[in-house]
Motif scaffolding. Structure first.
Motif, PDB file in Angstrom:
ATOM      1  N   GLN A  29       0.810  -1.222   0.000  1.00 29.78           N
ATOM      2  CA  GLN A  29       0.000   0.000   0.000  1.00 29.78           C
ATOM      3  C   GLN A  29       0.843   1.272   0.000  1.00 29.78           C
ATOM      4  OE1 GLN A  29      -0.115  -2.369   2.406  1.00 29.78           O
ATOM      5  NE2 GLN A  29      -0.459  -1.513   4.450  1.00 29.78           N
ATOM      6  N   PHE A  30       2.092   1.168   0.442  1.00 35.76           N
ATOM      7  CA  PHE A  30       2.951   2.356   0.503  1.00 35.76           C
ATOM      8  C   PHE A  30       3.968   2.398  -0.633  1.00 35.76           C
ATOM      9  CE2 PHE A  30       1.786   1.381   4.998  1.00 35.76           C
ATOM     10  CZ  PHE A  30       0.927   2.438   5.166  1.00 35.76           C
ATOM     11  N   ILE A  31       3.756   1.549  -1.651  1.00 36.06           N
ATOM     12  CA  ILE A  31       4.686   1.468  -2.777  1.00 36.06           C
ATOM     13  C   ILE A  31       4.015   1.992  -4.040  1.00 36.06           C
ATOM     14  CG2 ILE A  31       6.005  -0.129  -4.235  1.00 36.06           C
ATOM     15  CD1 ILE A  31       6.336  -1.920  -1.804  1.00 36.06           C
ATOM     16  N   GLN A  32       4.796   2.651  -4.879  1.00 35.22           N
ATOM     17  CA  GLN A  32       4.292   3.181  -6.137  1.00 35.22           C
ATOM     18  C   GLN A  32       4.478   2.124  -7.229  1.00 35.22           C
ATOM     19  OE1 GLN A  32       5.739   7.136  -7.150  1.00 35.22           O
ATOM     20  NE2 GLN A  32       5.776   6.576  -9.305  1.00 35.22           N
ATOM     21  N   PHE A  33       3.379   1.519  -7.664  1.00 36.22           N
ATOM     22  CA  PHE A  33       3.426   0.522  -8.726  1.00 36.22           C
ATOM     23  C   PHE A  33       3.029   1.126 -10.069  1.00 36.22           C
ATOM     24  CE2 PHE A  33       2.829  -2.213  -4.990  1.00 36.22           C
ATOM     25  CZ  PHE A  33       3.832  -3.149  -5.206  1.00 36.22           C
ATOM     26  N   VAL A  34       1.901   1.812 -10.079  1.00 36.42           N
ATOM     27  CA  VAL A  34       1.398   2.431 -11.308  1.00 36.42           C
ATOM     28  C   VAL A  34       1.106   3.903 -11.018  1.00 36.42           C
ATOM     29  CG1 VAL A  34       0.428   0.331 -12.280  1.00 36.42           C
ATOM     30  CG2 VAL A  34      -0.943   1.672 -10.703  1.00 36.42           C
ATOM     31  N   GLY A  35       1.304   4.743 -12.023  1.00 37.09           N
ATOM     32  CA  GLY A  35       1.044   6.162 -11.827  1.00 37.09           C
ATOM     33  C   GLY A  35       2.120   6.823 -10.992  1.00 37.09           C
ATOM     34  N   ASP A  36       1.803   8.021 -10.491  1.00 40.94           N
ATOM     35  CA  ASP A  36       2.792   8.804  -9.750  1.00 40.94           C
ATOM     36  C   ASP A  36       2.521   8.835  -8.257  1.00 40.94           C
ATOM     37  OD1 ASP A  36       0.505  10.287  -9.843  1.00 40.94           O
ATOM     38  OD2 ASP A  36       1.431  12.128 -10.600  1.00 40.94           O
ATOM     39  N   ARG A  37       1.624   7.939  -7.776  1.00 45.85           N
ATOM     40  CA  ARG A  37       1.312   7.894  -6.349  1.00 45.85           C
ATOM     41  C   ARG A  37       1.319   6.461  -5.847  1.00 45.85           C
ATOM     42  NH1 ARG A  37      -3.612  12.371  -5.571  1.00 45.85           N
ATOM     43  NH2 ARG A  37      -2.322  14.181  -6.059  1.00 45.85           N
ATOM     44  N   THR A  38       1.504   6.316  -4.548  1.00 45.47           N
ATOM     45  CA  THR A  38       1.388   4.990  -3.971  1.00 45.47           C
ATOM     46  C   THR A  38      -0.082   4.571  -3.947  1.00 45.47           C
ATOM     47  OG1 THR A  38       1.087   5.744  -1.688  1.00 45.47           O
ATOM     48  CG2 THR A  38       3.363   5.521  -2.482  1.00 45.47           C
ATOM     49  N   LEU A  39      -0.323   3.289  -3.698  1.00 44.15           N
ATOM     50  CA  LEU A  39      -1.705   2.814  -3.619  1.00 44.15           C
ATOM     51  C   LEU A  39      -2.454   3.501  -2.477  1.00 44.15           C
ATOM     52  CD1 LEU A  39      -1.090  -1.009  -4.209  1.00 44.15           C
ATOM     53  CD2 LEU A  39      -2.057   0.637  -5.829  1.00 44.15           C
ATOM     54  N   PHE A  40      -1.787   3.726  -1.369  1.00 46.90           N
ATOM     55  CA  PHE A  40      -2.413   4.418  -0.245  1.00 46.90           C
ATOM     56  C   PHE A  40      -2.786   5.850  -0.628  1.00 46.90           C
ATOM     57  CE2 PHE A  40      -1.642   7.127   3.614  1.00 46.90           C
ATOM     58  CZ  PHE A  40      -2.819   6.794   4.277  1.00 46.90           C
ATOM     59  N   GLN A  41      -1.895   6.544  -1.310  1.00 43.88           N
ATOM     60  CA  GLN A  41      -2.182   7.907  -1.739  1.00 43.88           C
ATOM     61  C   GLN A  41      -3.314   7.941  -2.761  1.00 43.88           C
ATOM     62  OE1 GLN A  41       1.856   8.940  -2.910  1.00 43.88           O
ATOM     63  NE2 GLN A  41       2.021  10.371  -1.200  1.00 43.88           N
ATOM     64  N   ALA A  42      -3.361   6.955  -3.646  1.00 47.08           N
ATOM     65  CA  ALA A  42      -4.459   6.885  -4.613  1.00 47.08           C
ATOM     66  C   ALA A  42      -5.787   6.653  -3.895  1.00 47.08           C
ATOM     67  CB  ALA A  42      -4.197   5.775  -5.622  1.00 47.08           C
ATOM     68  N   THR A  43      -5.770   5.850  -2.849  1.00 52.45           N
ATOM     69  CA  THR A  43      -6.979   5.613  -2.048  1.00 52.45           C
ATOM     70  C   THR A  43      -7.439   6.905  -1.381  1.00 52.45           C
ATOM     71  OG1 THR A  43      -6.265   3.343  -1.637  1.00 52.45           O
ATOM     72  CG2 THR A  43      -7.980   4.218  -0.200  1.00 52.45           C
ATOM     73  N   LEU A  44      -6.504   7.637  -0.799  1.00 53.80           N
ATOM     74  CA  LEU A  44      -6.844   8.932  -0.193  1.00 53.80           C
ATOM     75  C   LEU A  44      -7.456   9.876  -1.219  1.00 53.80           C
ATOM     76  CD1 LEU A  44      -3.722   9.659   2.056  1.00 53.80           C
ATOM     77  CD2 LEU A  44      -6.010   9.037   2.836  1.00 53.80           C
ATOM     78  N   SER A  45      -6.912   9.893  -2.416  1.00 48.99           N
ATOM     79  CA  SER A  45      -7.413  10.793  -3.455  1.00 48.99           C
ATOM     80  C   SER A  45      -8.855  10.461  -3.838  1.00 48.99           C
ATOM     81  CB  SER A  45      -6.517  10.717  -4.693  1.00 48.99           C
ATOM     82  OG  SER A  45      -5.211  11.169  -4.394  1.00 48.99           O
ATOM     83  N   ARG A  46      -9.217   9.171  -3.797  1.00 50.49           N
ATOM     84  CA  ARG A  46     -10.581   8.781  -4.174  1.00 50.49           C
ATOM     85  C   ARG A  46     -11.619   9.261  -3.173  1.00 50.49           C
ATOM     86  NH1 ARG A  46      -8.149   3.900  -5.454  1.00 50.49           N
ATOM     87  NH2 ARG A  46      -8.972   2.894  -3.592  1.00 50.49           N
ATOM     88  N   VAL A  47     -11.186   9.573  -1.950  1.00 49.95           N
ATOM     89  CA  VAL A  47     -12.142  10.006  -0.921  1.00 49.95           C
ATOM     90  C   VAL A  47     -11.863  11.450  -0.505  1.00 49.95           C
ATOM     91  CG1 VAL A  47     -12.575   7.674  -0.085  1.00 49.95           C
ATOM     92  CG2 VAL A  47     -10.709   9.000   0.926  1.00 49.95           C
ATOM     93  N   SER A  48     -11.371  12.246  -1.448  1.00 49.80           N
ATOM     94  CA  SER A  48     -10.948  13.616  -1.111  1.00 49.80           C
ATOM     95  C   SER A  48     -11.967  14.683  -1.487  1.00 49.80           C
ATOM     96  CB  SER A  48      -9.614  13.920  -1.798  1.00 49.80           C
ATOM     97  OG  SER A  48      -9.741  13.848  -3.208  1.00 49.80           O
ATOM     98  N   ASP A  49     -13.084  14.299  -2.114  1.00 44.32           N
ATOM     99  CA  ASP A  49     -14.096  15.289  -2.511  1.00 44.32           C
ATOM    100  C   ASP A  49     -14.860  15.756  -1.273  1.00 44.32           C
ATOM    101  OD1 ASP A  49     -16.144  16.801  -3.514  1.00 44.32           O
ATOM    102  OD2 ASP A  49     -16.936  15.267  -4.861  1.00 44.32           O
ATOM    103  N   PRO A  50     -14.683  17.022  -0.851  1.00 44.10           N
ATOM    104  CA  PRO A  50     -15.338  17.490   0.385  1.00 44.10           C
ATOM    105  C   PRO A  50     -16.853  17.564   0.285  1.00 44.10           C
ATOM    106  CG  PRO A  50     -14.273  19.321  -0.749  1.00 44.10           C
ATOM    107  CD  PRO A  50     -13.862  18.075  -1.474  1.00 44.10           C
ATOM    108  N   ALA A  51     -17.388  17.532  -0.934  1.00 46.28           N
ATOM    109  CA  ALA A  51     -18.847  17.524  -1.071  1.00 46.28           C
ATOM    110  C   ALA A  51     -19.443  16.166  -0.746  1.00 46.28           C
ATOM    111  CB  ALA A  51     -19.229  17.922  -2.494  1.00 46.28           C
ATOM    112  N   LEU A  52     -18.623  15.118  -0.845  1.00 49.84           N
ATOM    113  CA  LEU A  52     -19.100  13.754  -0.630  1.00 49.84           C
ATOM    114  C   LEU A  52     -18.549  13.128   0.648  1.00 49.84           C
ATOM    115  CD1 LEU A  52     -20.729  11.356  -1.807  1.00 49.84           C
ATOM    116  CD2 LEU A  52     -18.678  10.717  -3.097  1.00 49.84           C
ATOM    117  N   TYR A  53     -17.319  13.527   1.016  1.00 44.84           N
ATOM    118  CA  TYR A  53     -16.626  12.842   2.101  1.00 44.84           C
ATOM    119  C   TYR A  53     -16.175  13.785   3.212  1.00 44.84           C
ATOM    120  CZ  TYR A  53     -16.112   8.652  -0.843  1.00 44.84           C
ATOM    121  OH  TYR A  53     -16.343   7.550  -1.617  1.00 44.84           O
ATOM    122  N   GLU A  54     -16.194  13.269   4.431  1.00 45.51           N
ATOM    123  CA  GLU A  54     -15.474  13.868   5.553  1.00 45.51           C
ATOM    124  C   GLU A  54     -13.984  13.509   5.408  1.00 45.51           C
ATOM    125  OE1 GLU A  54     -16.712  15.778   7.813  1.00 45.51           O
ATOM    126  OE2 GLU A  54     -18.874  15.411   7.798  1.00 45.51           O
ATOM    127  N   ALA A  55     -13.136  14.121   6.228  1.00 40.65           N
ATOM    128  CA  ALA A  55     -11.723  13.751   6.245  1.00 40.65           C
ATOM    129  C   ALA A  55     -11.585  12.287   6.682  1.00 40.65           C
ATOM    130  CB  ALA A  55     -10.943  14.660   7.192  1.00 40.65           C
TER     131      ALA A  55
END
Length: 475
Positions: A29-55
């Motif tokens: 989860q903390f390794i960058q396999f695809v793209g420019d972010r780690t899997l953990f960072q990609a997961t955070l990005s998917r839940v970053s819309d403040p209209a839909l998600y809390e922190a």
């Protein structure tokens, strides 16, 4: 109560199926396999819309706490909480602890989305359509899971049989099916009515806690006490160790989802993978004209449908087809892609032997809250490391009983404390740290600081560090 979803991200796993890149101390989860972010960072990005998600709330273990904090900070995403598990107790206790915390902070009607930190997901319109269906269904009292439309008869996933339709787009869960043999998987895909079990859930905090206390009371009681007795440590919330250790070691699927009468599934067509094997990484990668996916310094000749990745030396592969060749700093894995589900068996064998156990635990590169270091060379009474320090960060004020150190600056500018002296060390300059002397390294600049450290002495272990002052709260 907010109408926004509270994401709960599970980031404590120590998976080794993507060895040699993923290891116990630095899992996938903390390794960058695809793209420019780690899997953990990609997961955070998917839940970053403040209209839909809390922190987000992240639940992880002690060893990964600074990785979590730094990777979130690196992409500018604030976290609601970082819950630290004192021991590994599987997913049911983790969900119970997170739901207890969310219920206290956001109310029992708050809707949680529980998701793994190491899945690869295309967050397109189909994905968010499924999220909204699940949110409405969870608000109505159901425990919702997401079922992925199968694209092949995969044997590495569990399956869910879809039952009767519910209002709003979800369905009753007819049954859960364990990871099947190939003939059974082929039959389910051909028959239809079955989906992959994604391990993504959505439910209200109050509803899931009621189910946990009814179906797994020992889990619920221990998790509640662990949260009640939790302590704060910098940006982290430490669950009470004595209480949490009383939790049974059981998955959320086994403890709750397979036993509840309130389970619902949202059939979903978005692209999803748990990246549980090198074969899965190959399928998600950008293939060349010969079907190869490559990363790093790679040369391929007469090679087809293969995955070739290197993080260090140049890797040349000739005359192979359908293989994975993965090179880390200290190990190389070569195997057939169709057999890559069995890498876990190889890792167990390596871990059982004294001479190779270290290869399954840690990388030559270790990450710290201030940056990290790479082990370059180890010898009798000496070792060489490459230190990298993030701008604005500093190591603890410390000393060593058994070793002295030479530091050579190769990039950036270092601020070095030696005893009562403070020195600025620039590129191509060096400084000597006598054995037993108090010292500290800091990066006052705007770029990454890189130092070559040469240690000499009778004992060179990491536990020969006496921290006098440490801004990260380490003993």
């Amino acid at each position: 109560m907010s109408n926004r979803i509270v994401p709960v991200i599970m980031a404590g796993g120590k998976g080794t199926r993507l060895w040699p890149l993923s290891r116990a101390s630095a899992p996938k989860q903390f390794i960058q396999f695809v793209g420019d972010r780690t899997l953990f960072q990609a997961t955070l990005s998917r839940v970053s819309d403040p209209a839909l998600y809390e922190a987000p709330v992240v639940i992880t273990n002690e060893d990964f706490r600074f990785l979590v904090a730094e990777q979130a900070r690196d992409i500018g995403i604030a976290l609601s909480a970082i819950l630290l598990e004192p021991v590994a107790r599987n997913t049911a206790p983790a969900v119970a602890a997170a739901a207890t915390l969310v219920s206290r902070r956001f109310g029992s009607d708050a809707v949680l989305q529980v998701l793994a930190s190491d899945h690869d997901i295309v967050a397109d319109a189909a994905y968010f359509d499924s999220i909204r269906v699940a949110q409405r269904t969870a608000a109505g009292g159901k425990l919702v899971t997401f079922g992925i439309t199968p694209t092949e008869p995969a044997t590495g996933y569990g399956y869910i049989e879809i039952g009767a339709a519910l209002p709003g787009g979800a369905h009753v869960v007819k049954q859960f099916v364990e990871k099947p043999a190939l003939p059974e998987a082929q039959g389910m895909v051909e028959t239809g009515g079955f989906v992959w079990n994604s391990g993504i859930f959505m439910f209200s905090a109050g509803q899931v806690l009621n189910e946990i206390h009814g179906l797994a009371p020992a889990v619920g009681t221990a998790a509640r006490e662990a949260v009640e007795k939790a302590s704060s440590d910098l940006d982290f919330t430490r669950l009470d160790a004595e209480a949490f250790m009383l939790c049974p070691d059981i998955s959320f699927d086994y403890a709750i989802m397979e036993r509840t009468s309130n389970a619902a599934v949202v059939p979903s067509s978005f692209t999803w993978s748990d990246l549980g094997s090198w074969d899965a990484v190959w399928k998600l990668g950008d293939r060349d004209d010969n079907g190869n996916v490559s990363s790093g310094n790679v040369t391929l000749i007469n090679t087809k449908n293969s995955l070739v990745m290197t993080r260090t030396n140049h890797l040349a592969v000739q005359g192979l087809e359908g293989v994975a060749v993965i090179a880390s700093e200290d190990a190389v894995y070569v195997g057939r892609l169709c057999e890559s589900q069995d890498v876990g068996k190889l890792v167990k064998q390596l871990a059982s032997a004294k001479t190779t156990a270290c290869l399954t635990e840690s990388h030559p590169t270790s990450y710290r809250p201030w940056g990290g270091y790479t082990s370059v060379l180890n010898g009798d009474r000496f070792q060489v490391k490459r230190l990298f320090v993030t701008p604005g960060k500093k190591l603890s004020l410390q000393k060593h009983h058994h070793r002295s150190e030479h530091w050579i600056c190769v990039k950036g500018t270092a601020e070095v404390t030696v005893g009562n002296d403070l020195k600025i060390v620039r590129e191509n300059e060096s400084v000597y740290i006598p054995q037993g002397e108090i010292h500290r390294l800091a990066n006052p600049g705007k770029i990454m600081l890189e130092m070559i450290e040469v240690q000499t002495g009778s004992y060179l272990g990491e536990d020969d560090i006496i921290r006098i002052v440490d801004e990260f709260g380490r003993a």
